[in-house]
Design an enzyme around this catalytic site. Structure first.
Site, PDB file in Angstrom:
ATOM      1  N   ARG A   1       0.823  -1.210   0.000  1.00 18.45           N
ATOM      2  CA  ARG A   1       0.000   0.000   0.000  1.00 18.45           C
ATOM      3  C   ARG A   1       0.854   1.256   0.000  1.00 18.45           C
ATOM      4  O   ARG A   1       0.483   2.279  -0.604  1.00 18.45           O
ATOM      5  CB  ARG A   1      -0.927  -0.011   1.212  1.00 18.45           C
ATOM      6  CG  ARG A   1      -1.893   1.189   1.299  1.00 18.45           C
ATOM      7  CD  ARG A   1      -2.829   0.993   2.471  1.00 18.45           C
ATOM      8  NE  ARG A   1      -3.830   2.054   2.596  1.00 18.45           N
ATOM      9  CZ  ARG A   1      -3.835   2.975   3.559  1.00 18.45           C
ATOM     10  NH1 ARG A   1      -2.863   3.005   4.463  1.00 18.45           N
ATOM     11  NH2 ARG A   1      -4.795   3.875   3.629  1.00 18.45           N
TER      12      ARG A   1
ATOM     13  N   ILE B   1      -6.892   7.912  -0.354  1.00 19.89           N
ATOM     14  CA  ILE B   1      -6.692   6.471  -0.392  1.00 19.89           C
ATOM     15  C   ILE B   1      -7.480   5.909   0.787  1.00 19.89           C
ATOM     16  O   ILE B   1      -7.304   6.330   1.931  1.00 19.89           O
ATOM     17  CB  ILE B   1      -5.193   6.103  -0.360  1.00 19.89           C
ATOM     18  CG1 ILE B   1      -5.010   4.589  -0.455  1.00 19.89           C
ATOM     19  CG2 ILE B   1      -4.486   6.681   0.831  1.00 19.89           C
ATOM     20  CD1 ILE B   1      -3.562   4.184  -0.717  1.00 19.89           C
ATOM     21  N   SER B   2      -8.395   5.006   0.508  1.00 21.56           N
ATOM     22  CA  SER B   2      -9.427   4.627   1.477  1.00 21.56           C
ATOM     23  C   SER B   2      -8.854   3.865   2.671  1.00 21.56           C
ATOM     24  O   SER B   2      -7.766   3.293   2.624  1.00 21.56           O
ATOM     25  CB  SER B   2     -10.498   3.773   0.792  1.00 21.56           C
ATOM     26  OG  SER B   2     -11.067   4.458  -0.296  1.00 21.56           O
ATOM     27  N   GLN B   3      -9.633   3.859   3.748  1.00 21.28           N
ATOM     28  CA  GLN B   3      -9.278   3.124   4.947  1.00 21.28           C
ATOM     29  C   GLN B   3      -9.145   1.643   4.611  1.00 21.28           C
ATOM     30  O   GLN B   3     -10.063   1.040   4.050  1.00 21.28           O
ATOM     31  CB  GLN B   3     -10.352   3.333   6.009  1.00 21.28           C
ATOM     32  CG  GLN B   3     -10.046   2.669   7.337  1.00 21.28           C
ATOM     33  CD  GLN B   3     -11.135   2.932   8.359  1.00 21.28           C
ATOM     34  OE1 GLN B   3     -12.179   3.524   8.047  1.00 21.28           O
ATOM     35  NE2 GLN B   3     -10.921   2.502   9.581  1.00 21.28           N
TER      36      GLN B   3
ATOM     37  N   PHE C   1     -17.548   8.190   2.407  1.00 24.24           N
ATOM     38  CA  PHE C   1     -16.700   8.437   1.249  1.00 24.24           C
ATOM     39  C   PHE C   1     -16.990   9.822   0.684  1.00 24.24           C
ATOM     40  O   PHE C   1     -18.069  10.386   0.906  1.00 24.24           O
ATOM     41  CB  PHE C   1     -16.959   7.406   0.141  1.00 24.24           C
ATOM     42  CG  PHE C   1     -16.158   6.141   0.260  1.00 24.24           C
ATOM     43  CD1 PHE C   1     -15.034   5.938  -0.515  1.00 24.24           C
ATOM     44  CD2 PHE C   1     -16.544   5.141   1.142  1.00 24.24           C
ATOM     45  CE1 PHE C   1     -14.302   4.763  -0.423  1.00 24.24           C
ATOM     46  CE2 PHE C   1     -15.816   3.959   1.250  1.00 24.24           C
ATOM     47  CZ  PHE C   1     -14.692   3.772   0.461  1.00 24.24           C
TER      48      PHE C   1
END
Length: 402
Positions: free
Chosen positions: A34, A96-98, A245
């Site tokens: 990541r 950048i998402s959890q 989101f």
């Protein structure tokens, strides 16, 4: 028996929190680094400048802490053009998402080898890389409306060894002929649909296919919806989780604050009363808030409590509601009960709409989030209770208005 793969620390963290139910996605998190998709500059709240997002670089201790944790990371502000001095921005426009939410959404997608997937919202490309690792890069098409973000994602993916089709286009609209077109088995959106889930997604999915998307209405953070596409060109499914989101750029709400929508000195303001308790708009039941947001679209509210130095006003409040079309209303709450004094202006009778939504929610048994579902067809998006035939509709508003 240590695992030298680059994602092992993140995978260990998520596994320790009980995130994984499918070993396929556990292996993907282990394999995809990541950190290779995280830019040198992130953004966080600027304590010295309230209302602004400030750049946080690798030299800042917060950068490493954020990257190592289970956090969503803001990667862009103001659509790539920071509005303030020194790189500060007003609005986070990409992230950048959890990681735990990324995995939850991928597991809800239920994609397997042989499935073709359309991803809406490439961002930095991390989620895209996970899809490529599991399904193969030829099975993945990703749409990113921001051309510069799409370019960055392509570069990030190439360094990680993946070359899926990444389109710099609006993924909420049907893809152009000859550009990533065709039918898909799955659609995964990493941006929230607000008020209306695009029927274009339904039209691009085979019957029996699945759409997973954050969905936002009213004043609540987004919820996660899993829809199954039907033979008749509709899609229906349940609300399955929370999913805060950012919203599709084509569906972003009006940025004005409520106080900018209310003008008590404007001509045409009407005085009156209502039997609708003004405090209902702030009732923090998630099921109610979803129903209210769906049946009274674009509604905003603010509650101003009476000053504490006037005992005779104890418990009173002025409650404002407004919508971007110029409709607004004031309700003066008193603990003694209604009727409540009001002012209003605009084409919508907002207290009547709120009252009708409350009546419908009560009539349906005050359903919570887990009882609610969504149907999408070419006419729009509808919320239902328990089964798709239990569509929520506001009852007559005559009794709600004063």
């Amino acid at each position: 028996m240590g695992d030298a793969s680059p994602g092992r620390a993140l995978a260990r963290l998520l596994a320790s929190r009980g995130v994984f139910t499918d070993p396929v996605w556990h292996r993907a998190v282990l394999a995809v680094d990541r950190t290779a998709f995280i830019p040198d500059t992130l953004y966080g709240k600027d304590q010295a400048h309230p209302g602004w997002e400030c750049p946080v670089t690798r030299s800042d201790p917060r950068w490493a802490d954020w990257v190592a944790g289970d956090f969503a990371l803001a990667t862009q502000v103001d659509d790539g053009h920071p509005a303030g001095a020194h790189g500060r921005g007003r609005r986070v426009t990409s992230s950048i998402s959890q990681p735990s939410l990324v995995v939850a959404m991928l597991q809800q997608l239920d994609a397997v080898d042989g499935h073709r997937v359309l991803e809406v919202g490439t961002g930095t490309g991390y989620n895209t890389a996970l899809l490529c690792h599991v399904l193969g890069e030829k099975a993945v098409v990703s749409a990113e409306i921001d051309r510069e973000l799409a370019r960055i994602a392509v570069d990030n993916l190439a360094r990680a060894g993946y070359a899926p089709m990444v389109l710099d286009t609006d993924g909420a609209a049907p893809l152009e002929i000859g550009v990533g077109t065709g039918m898909y088995h799955r659609v995964l959106s990493t941006v929230a649909a607000r008020g209306r889930i695009p029927h274009a997604w339904v039209r691009q999915v085979w019957p029996g296919g699945v759409i997973v998307t954050p969905f936002e209405v009213g004043n609540q953070p987004g919820v996660l919806v899993r829809l199954v596409v039907q033979e008749d060109g509709t899609a229906t499914g349940r609300i399955v989780d929370d999913a805060p989101f950012m919203v599709l750029r084509s569906q972003r709400p009006d940025p004005r604050r409520l106080r900018e929508l209310v003008d008590e000195d404007a001509p045409g303001v009407q005085a009156g009363s209502t039997d609708v308790n003004p405090r209902l708009v702030a009732y923090r039941n998630q099921g109610w808030q979803l129903v209210l947001g769906h049946l009274a679209p674009d509604l905003r509210y603010a509650v101003y409590e009476a000053t504490e130095d006037r005992p005779e006003w104890a418990g009173e409040a002025s409650v404002y509601v407004a919508t971007p079309d110029g409709s607004w209303a004031l309700g003066e709450y008193v603990p003694a009960g209604g009727p409540y004094t009001t002012k209003r202006a605009g084409s919508r009778d907002l207290w009547a709409e709120i009252g009708a939504a409350w009546e419908e929610w009560v009539r349906c048994g005050k359903p919570g989030r887990d009882q609610l579902g969504v149907t999408v067809d070419q006419e729009g998006t509808r919320l239902w209770v328990d089964t798709p035939v239990g569509v929520l509709r506001p009852m007559g508003t005559a009794a709600a208005a004063g």
